[in-house]
Design an enzyme around this catalytic site. Sequence first.
Site, PDB file in Angstrom:
ATOM      1  N   HIS A 159       1.016  -4.116   5.804  1.00 53.37           N
ATOM      2  CA  HIS A 159       2.106  -4.583   6.665  1.00 53.37           C
ATOM      3  C   HIS A 159       1.727  -4.543   8.147  1.00 53.37           C
ATOM      4  O   HIS A 159       2.489  -5.049   8.984  1.00 53.37           O
ATOM      5  CB  HIS A 159       3.361  -3.735   6.457  1.00 53.37           C
ATOM      6  CG  HIS A 159       3.986  -3.883   5.103  1.00 53.37           C
ATOM      7  ND1 HIS A 159       4.354  -5.098   4.580  1.00 53.37           N
ATOM      8  CD2 HIS A 159       4.297  -2.958   4.148  1.00 53.37           C
ATOM      9  CE1 HIS A 159       4.876  -4.924   3.373  1.00 53.37           C
ATOM     10  NE2 HIS A 159       4.844  -3.636   3.089  1.00 53.37           N
ATOM     11  N   ASP A 195       0.537  -5.855  -4.163  1.00 57.12           N
ATOM     12  CA  ASP A 195       1.639  -4.952  -3.869  1.00 57.12           C
ATOM     13  C   ASP A 195       2.971  -5.673  -4.099  1.00 57.12           C
ATOM     14  O   ASP A 195       3.064  -6.900  -3.944  1.00 57.12           O
ATOM     15  CB  ASP A 195       1.537  -4.511  -2.404  1.00 57.12           C
ATOM     16  CG  ASP A 195       2.437  -3.349  -2.050  1.00 57.12           C
ATOM     17  OD1 ASP A 195       1.941  -2.222  -1.991  1.00 57.12           O
ATOM     18  OD2 ASP A 195       3.641  -3.588  -1.817  1.00 57.12           O
ATOM     19  N   HIS A 197       5.466  -5.681  -2.231  1.00 62.59           N
ATOM     20  CA  HIS A 197       5.961  -6.195  -0.958  1.00 62.59           C
ATOM     21  C   HIS A 197       4.902  -7.088  -0.311  1.00 62.59           C
ATOM     22  O   HIS A 197       3.713  -6.775  -0.327  1.00 62.59           O
ATOM     23  CB  HIS A 197       6.322  -5.042  -0.029  1.00 62.59           C
ATOM     24  CG  HIS A 197       7.297  -4.084  -0.632  1.00 62.59           C
ATOM     25  ND1 HIS A 197       6.902  -2.938  -1.291  1.00 62.59           N
ATOM     26  CD2 HIS A 197       8.646  -4.121  -0.709  1.00 62.59           C
ATOM     27  CE1 HIS A 197       7.973  -2.299  -1.734  1.00 62.59           C
ATOM     28  NE2 HIS A 197       9.037  -2.988  -1.393  1.00 62.59           N
ATOM     29  N   ASP A 284       3.096  -0.653  -6.790  1.00 64.71           N
ATOM     30  CA  ASP A 284       4.550  -0.519  -6.841  1.00 64.71           C
ATOM     31  C   ASP A 284       5.230  -1.648  -7.610  1.00 64.71           C
ATOM     32  O   ASP A 284       6.466  -1.728  -7.636  1.00 64.71           O
ATOM     33  CB  ASP A 284       5.150  -0.375  -5.440  1.00 64.71           C
ATOM     34  CG  ASP A 284       4.606  -1.372  -4.434  1.00 64.71           C
ATOM     35  OD1 ASP A 284       3.765  -2.201  -4.804  1.00 64.71           O
ATOM     36  OD2 ASP A 284       5.023  -1.313  -3.265  1.00 64.71           O
TER      37      ASP A 284
END
Length: 343
Positions: A159, A195, A197, A284
Amino acid sequence: MQTFYSDIHRQHHGRTELYAGTLVPCFEMPARADMVLDRVRATGLGEVCPPSAHGLDPVLAVHDAGYVAFLQSAWQRWQALGRDYDALPKMWQIRRLRQALPEHVEGQLCYYSMDCGTPITAGTWAAISAGADVALSAADALIGGQKGAFALTRPPGHHAARDYCGGYCFFNNAAIAAQHLRANGAKRVALLDVDYHHGNGTQDIFYQRDDVLFLSIHGHPRTEYPFFLGFADECGEGAGLGYNVNYPLPAGSTVDTWFDALAQACGRIAHFAPDALVVSLGVDAYQGDPISRFALSSDDFLRMGERLGRLGLPAVFCLEGGYAVEPIGINAVNVLSAFESSV
């Protein structure tokens, strides 16, 4: 497969983050790396190696110099105000606010952050510097001829954009590794983010480039963090047009849907014909993750690693998310062991 790891990651240990409208203990914690390291050793995946020091030049190859200088000095400047608690921003630049860098550390914290879940602590700079060295050392293993290497990085990185932190991330370890591979002989690099996200920071770094193909399989930003990037129509711009590929999937998507997206991503990677692969290895997407909504089982992570291995590419894996702490080691090492068995 060699694993690169530094215990210095422990020096970054945030106390709280703002989640669902309340302050809670940070989901991103040192125990995450502990569980993965324990599993690496228990399964005999390979040698666990300390990283080599690389200095800041490889970091500055992907991150803005002002942003890096801010991270290096932020805690000392925050503490000089008499604050011994974690540094978190209290506002952000949004529509119609002036885009100007403040002089005050609190203003700069707001300027260089995208959320209030990424605390800067006394040990953050040491931890993220060590994490970059971990990722760079794993890339060095590929440069030296290894088929795979694992960067057990913490905090995660995908991120983190050129000039802002967020999502628990400060330095973009996967992007740093990819750029290091490019600087040391790889003409093209594919960077796949699995991931839950979207890897908004990685997209930001490579969005105008055609030498790094970025692909991300993630929860749809209509409902999932980071909300403002990760849509399918974000395809790159300028020289990078066509080299950014997003696979946003609705929250609750089935395992078959997820693997259909992986098959498409692998097809794009094969067509790109890179010299190396970097994987942002977030686990995740696991069915029990507390802040994600996919349903992969631990066995599905074996299937993931096997499919990546069939690409036949040397690969660096950088640990990203995964917040179901107990099974994080099983899930991450399942990917790595299956990859190694398949190449």
